[in-house]
Write a protein that holds these residues in place. Structure first.
Motif, short mmCIF file in Angstrom:
data_model
loop_
_atom_site.label_atom_id
_atom_site.label_comp_id
_atom_site.label_asym_id
_atom_site.label_seq_id
_atom_site.Cartn_x
_atom_site.Cartn_y
_atom_site.Cartn_z
N LEU A 1 0.84 -1.19 0.00
CA LEU A 1 0.00 0.00 0.00
C LEU A 1 0.87 1.24 0.00
CD1 LEU A 1 -0.11 1.35 3.12
CD2 LEU A 1 -1.46 -0.68 3.52
N GLU A 2 0.27 2.34 -0.45
CA GLU A 2 0.92 3.64 -0.42
C GLU A 2 0.10 4.55 0.47
OE1 GLU A 2 2.41 5.28 -4.13
OE2 GLU A 2 2.15 3.32 -5.05
N TRP B 1 4.29 10.59 0.52
CA TRP B 1 3.84 9.23 0.20
C TRP B 1 4.87 8.22 0.68
CZ3 TRP B 1 -0.96 8.26 -0.73
CH2 TRP B 1 -1.77 9.24 -1.30
N ASN B 2 4.40 7.22 1.42
CA ASN B 2 5.23 6.14 1.93
C ASN B 2 4.76 4.82 1.33
OD1 ASN B 2 6.78 7.27 4.65
ND2 ASN B 2 4.88 8.35 4.22
N HIS B 3 5.71 3.97 0.99
CA HIS B 3 5.39 2.66 0.42
C HIS B 3 5.63 1.59 1.49
CE1 HIS B 3 5.79 -1.01 -2.03
NE2 HIS B 3 5.00 -0.38 -2.89
N GLY C 1 -8.28 6.17 14.18
CA GLY C 1 -8.02 5.83 12.79
C GLY C 1 -6.92 6.68 12.17
N LEU C 2 -6.62 6.38 10.94
CA LEU C 2 -5.60 7.09 10.19
C LEU C 2 -6.06 8.50 9.88
CD1 LEU C 2 -3.01 7.14 8.32
CD2 LEU C 2 -4.55 6.34 6.50
N LYS C 3 -5.15 9.45 9.96
CA LYS C 3 -5.38 10.78 9.43
C LYS C 3 -4.43 10.96 8.26
CE LYS C 3 -6.02 15.61 10.68
NZ LYS C 3 -5.94 16.62 11.77
N GLY C 4 -4.96 10.91 7.06
CA GLY C 4 -4.13 10.99 5.88
C GLY C 4 -4.78 10.25 4.71
N CYS C 5 -3.98 9.96 3.68
CA CYS C 5 -4.49 9.41 2.43
C CYS C 5 -3.90 8.03 2.14
CB CYS C 5 -4.13 10.33 1.26
SG CYS C 5 -4.79 12.00 1.39
N ILE C 6 -4.68 7.23 1.42
CA ILE C 6 -4.22 5.97 0.86
C ILE C 6 -4.56 5.99 -0.63
CG2 ILE C 6 -4.54 3.46 0.81
CD1 ILE C 6 -5.11 3.53 3.76
N ARG C 7 -3.57 5.67 -1.47
CA ARG C 7 -3.86 5.70 -2.91
C ARG C 7 -3.65 4.35 -3.58
NH1 ARG C 7 1.11 9.40 -5.30
NH2 ARG C 7 2.81 7.94 -4.94
N HIS C 8 -3.11 3.38 -2.87
CA HIS C 8 -2.89 2.06 -3.48
C HIS C 8 -3.00 1.02 -2.38
CE1 HIS C 8 -1.00 -0.88 -6.30
NE2 HIS C 8 -0.55 -1.40 -5.17
N LEU C 9 -3.85 0.01 -2.59
CA LEU C 9 -3.98 -1.10 -1.65
C LEU C 9 -4.12 -2.38 -2.45
CD1 LEU C 9 -4.38 -2.33 1.17
CD2 LEU C 9 -6.82 -1.87 0.93
N THR D 1 -6.58 15.17 -2.22
CA THR D 1 -6.11 16.10 -3.24
C THR D 1 -4.59 16.12 -3.34
OG1 THR D 1 -6.12 17.95 -1.67
CG2 THR D 1 -8.13 17.57 -2.94
N ALA D 2 -3.91 15.56 -2.34
CA ALA D 2 -2.44 15.63 -2.34
C ALA D 2 -1.84 14.88 -3.51
CB ALA D 2 -1.90 15.06 -1.02
N ASP D 3 -2.52 13.83 -3.97
CA ASP D 3 -1.96 13.01 -5.05
C ASP D 3 -2.02 13.71 -6.39
OD1 ASP D 3 -0.79 10.72 -6.09
OD2 ASP D 3 -2.71 9.91 -6.68
N ARG D 4 -2.88 14.70 -6.50
CA ARG D 4 -3.06 15.33 -7.80
C ARG D 4 -1.81 16.06 -8.27
NH1 ARG D 4 -8.85 17.81 -6.03
NH2 ARG D 4 -10.08 15.91 -6.24
N CYS D 5 -1.09 16.65 -7.34
CA CYS D 5 0.09 17.41 -7.73
C CYS D 5 1.21 16.52 -8.26
CB CYS D 5 0.60 18.24 -6.55
SG CYS D 5 -0.37 19.75 -6.28
#
Length: 826
Positions: free
Chosen positions: A242-243, A300-302, A359-367, A394-398
């Motif tokens: 996941l990212e 982003w962390n992998h 819970g998590l505060k932040g984004c996940i873009r890949h699972l 929205t952070a992933d858009r940049c």
């Protein structure tokens, strides 16, 4: 040999009555039976054998087979034979005592088996042994049909409970009620600062859950979660990638297991004090694997997780594989609960097994779990069964918008855009711009030195502008960076012009009586003396206002902004609009001094050129173009005569009058497809040829007036495309701007930013060959050259002609061939 058979026989019986049914697709029987010894010492395993830790071994079967109830033999999954997993076996009491009481090496470790033994150990003890086993496949006694030690509700029941308990999943304060009405399915929560907010169901958003939102990359708020169906086929082996983009160092972002109270098997991936932790329990003790490095906040962390039976490892951002192991003998995890992402859902008992509960505060873009890539949207567009409090990240858009030349990426609700420094424009700031008349797009601003004490007692301000939107901050100067204290602001509010100012004892606001029109130039004048301010716009009656209180001086030490502000948090809350200006500004005069808009700017962003004749630099290298509404005058450098640099747009007589451009750059532009033409003109005739293009390939393009209608014609593969625009009168001797597009077989006409017309048809035969290049205003031998489509050119003026957005034809001071071309009387 006899002893060995006796031991194996008892082990088979115990495995038969103590087997655990895993949650496979067809509820196939899987047994967690561990035997004392080693695989290579005569084990009875039919197919596969695994040496366990602590001197034990375990039997298993190859794909397509499943373990029989005896714990060591295998049968095919699709055969009709049924294993004896539900058969009740009576065990002879004396047989068991004689052969197993004092024989420790033959102890059977059986998950979900319960042993209650009363024994006699000598003459003084007369109690009788009582041995009880509870079959995991029976409905009573704690066995569930899904193979867990307790009967849990179905997934459908779980999600119903989750839906009704949405408020309980968020940290709702009990000191005061949560006042918001959040719409169907939403719940009101109190955030950390006890500010109320709506926790919306997945697919809904907005302040009151009133909007439909599409989730591609979810953002979690700490009170959010997503629920997916329970994992299948993952009881022994799980691989997760996941990212993650965390905004805090603690939070659960992956949780699933056997029971909703954390009493059974479980698997959790979480952040604890910035470290990634994997915690899992196969039924006999929790194993913990913790990364050696902390995550990177707001980046982003992998993360990669791999678990096989007891063993697991975690890798963060391509670093070291950190390994760990669960406790006890059992190696399979039963998954009956939903897979919760971003939070714990309705799971309780967290404090006993996990170091964090939020819970998590932040984004996940890949699972991705076991080669399955999850889609985060609600079924059927995605795979999520439920979810609450999910926002689109929205952070992933940049990451997809590589701004150039020092541009900065800015995200909004729908997209990401580049904020370009002065002198650059385009989606990625890739276009170098020679700024002449600044245009603002709603994300723009120019920054200047503040007025300071220059406006203490009086202020005289004049601005010439052309707005394209009814709301927008035009000019702002303040006293403090938090928006408090003195300020002055000029802005549009629903089409009305407003001037607001505060001398320290309250704001005064002057407002025009009427709206101003969009797409036209207007002149605004503000005069302030002490507490009194007068606002004048065009020919409207002046609007006067007196500021409250006794203070009469205005102090403005902060920067002055034109066209918007980089941060509306620095703008006074008394300013009634919170968005930037959209349109053009060509003149700013403060206290009698005209400000060089571009030359004196200290900085800015996203400023482009307004469509204006000055953009084409009509005054040449030796003159300065001075905008005057839609027109201009030239100011020549000392030593140069006016006639060398002061000329208006070309005018045409309609008869043998034209400009002809056939240089290499123009010819190369004419053959591009699509070809975008932007032209500004005024004509007084209802018929006439305005533009004619021949690239030398045999095809042509024309733009002209036919019986009062504006007509675009061009050929594609021997067919003629015709687009007719007859809803706007353009032969009224007033200035109009037209956009014409040739895009393959589709033509487009747009007049004065009005509706776009598109039409396709086959028309007249192809005209005879003409000279290559671009003709403006007419063409030699009009009737023959156009195949009878036109009999003369236009009578009027052409002030601006741009091809493909950035190729400006120099109509004034041109080097093109010309015939009977005069100077337009402005």
């Amino acid at each position: 040999m006899g002893h060995r058979c006796t031991v194996l026989g008892l082990l088979a019986l115990l495995a038969l009555v103590g087997g655990v049914v895993d949650t496979e697709d067809n509820a196939k029987s899987q047994f967690e039976a561990a035997f004392q010894g080693r695989c290579n010492h005569g084990s009875p395993c039919m197919q596969l054998c695994y040496d366990l830790h602590d001197g034990m071994y375990e039997c298993d079967c190859r794909p397509g087979y499943t373990l029989h109830a005896d714990g060591y033999s295998c049968y095919e999954v699709n055969t009709t034979g049924s294993p004896l997993e539900n058969e009740i076996v009576n065990i002879d009491k004396e047989y068991y005592l004689a052969n197993n009481l004092n024989n420790e090496e033959d102890i059977l470790y059986q998950k979900d088996a319960e042993l209650d033994a009363e024994f006699s150990a000598g003459e003084n003890y007369t109690d009788i042994y009582k041995l009880q086993f509870y079959n995991a496949t029976e409905s009573g006694g704690g066995g569930g049909g899904g193979g867990s030690t307790t009967q849990a509700p179905r997934l459908e029941q779980k999600l119903t409970e989750i839906s009704t308990q949405a408020r309980a999943t968020a940290p709702i304060a009990t000191e005061r009620p949560c006042p918001l009405e959040c719409g169907a399915g939403g719940g009101c929560v109190l955030r950390d600062a006890e500010e109320p907010a709506c926790l919306c169901p997945l697919g809904r958003g907005g302040l009151r859950c009133e909007k439909e939102v599409e989730i591609r990359s979810p953002r979690f708020t700490g009170s959010s979660w997503l629920a997916f169906p329970a994992l299948r086929g993952a009881y022994k082996h799980v691989q997760v990638t996941l990212e993650l983009r965390p905004e805090a160092y603690d939070g659960i972002f992956f949780l699933t297991g056997e029971r909703d109270d954390m009493a059974g098997d479980f698997m959790a991936l979480l952040l604890h004090q910035g470290f990634v932790e994997f915690r899992f329990d196969c039924g006999s003790g929790v194993g913990v694997v913790r990364s050696e490095e902390t995550v990177l906040l707001n980046q982003w962390n992998h993360i990669t997780l791999y678990r096989h039976r007891w063993d697991a490892w975690v890798q963060l951002n391509g670093g070291k594989h950190v390994q760990g192991r669960s406790k006890g003998l059992f190696s399979r995890i039963t998954f009956r609960e939903p897979l919760f992402i971003g939070g714990a859902g309705n799971t309780t008992g967290l404090s006993e097994k996990l170091p964090v509960a939020g819970g998590l505060k932040g984004c996940i873009r890949h699972l991705e779990v076991n080669d399955h890539l999850y889609k985060f949207a609600l079924e059927p567009q995605g795979e999520a069964s439920k979810g609450y409090g999910i926002e689109e990240c929205t952070a992933d858009r940049c990451s997809r918008v590589p701004c150039q030349h020092g541009g900065k990426c800015l995200t909004n609700e729908d997209s990401a855009v580049c904020l370009c420094p002065l002198g650059f424009s385009g989606d990625l700031c890739e276009i170098r711009v020679d700024l002449q008349v600044p245009s603002f797009n709603g994300s723009s601003h120019l920054r200047y030195r503040g007025l300071g004490d220059d406006a203490l007692t009086w202020l005289d301000l004049e601005i010439t502008l052309k707005p394209n939107a009814e709301d927008g901050l035009l000019l702002y100067n303040g006293h403090r960076t938090d928006g408090m204290g003195d300020f002055m602001a000029l802005y549009l509010n629903e089409g009305f012009v407003e001037f607001a100012y505060d001398l320290g004892t309250g704001a005064g606001i002057a407002r025009t009586q009427h709206k101003i029109s969009l797409g036209e130039w207007h002149q605004i004048r503000v005069s302030r003396t002490g507490r009194l301010a007068i606002l004048e716009v065009d020919s409207q009656l002046p609007a006067e206002v007196m500021s409250p209180g006794a203070f009469t001086q205005l102090s403005l030490p902060q920067n002055l902004y034109l066209g918007g502000a980089p941060n509306f948090g620095a703008v006074s809350p008394e300013v009634r609009i919170r968005r930037a200006f959209v349109g053009c500004v060509q003149k700013v005069t403060i206290n009698g001094r005209q400000i060089p808009i571009l030359a004196e700017a200290l900085g800015g962003a996203n400023v482009d050129n307004c469509p204006h004749p000055c953009v084409a630099r009509p005054c040449g290298e030796d003159g300065e173009c001075i905008p005057e509404l839609d027109y201009f005058t030239c100011k020549c450098r000392p030593g140069y005569r006016d006639q060398l640099c002061s000329r208006g747009p070309p005018s045409f007589t309609g008869v043998d009058s034209y400009l002809h451009f056939n240089d290499a750059s123009t010819l190369a532009t004419l053959v591009s497809d699509p070809l975008d033409i932007n032209v500004r003109f005024k004509v007084s005739t209802s018929d006439g040829l305005l533009l004619w293009m021949d690239s030398g390939s045999g095809d042509f393009l024309s733009l002209g007036l036919e019986h009062g209608a504006l007509v675009l014609r061009y050929t594609v593969r021997a067919e003629e495309i015709v687009v007719v625009h007859n809803i706007t009168t353009v032969h009224d001797n007033l200035w109009h701007r037209v956009r014409a597009v040739r895009n393959g077989g589709s033509g487009i006409l747009e007049v004065d930013n009005g509706p776009t017309l598109t039409r396709q048809s086959v028309d007249l035969p192809h005209p005879r060959a003409t000279q290559e290049g671009l003709f403006v205003g007419g063409i030699p031998d009009v009737t023959l050259s156009t195949g009878g489509r036109y009999t003369h050119g236009v009578r009027g003026c052409v002030a601006d002609l741009v091809l493909n957005t950035d190729y400006h034809l120099q109509l004034v001071g041109h080097t093109a061939a010309s015939r009977n071309v005069g100077e337009c009387e402005l």
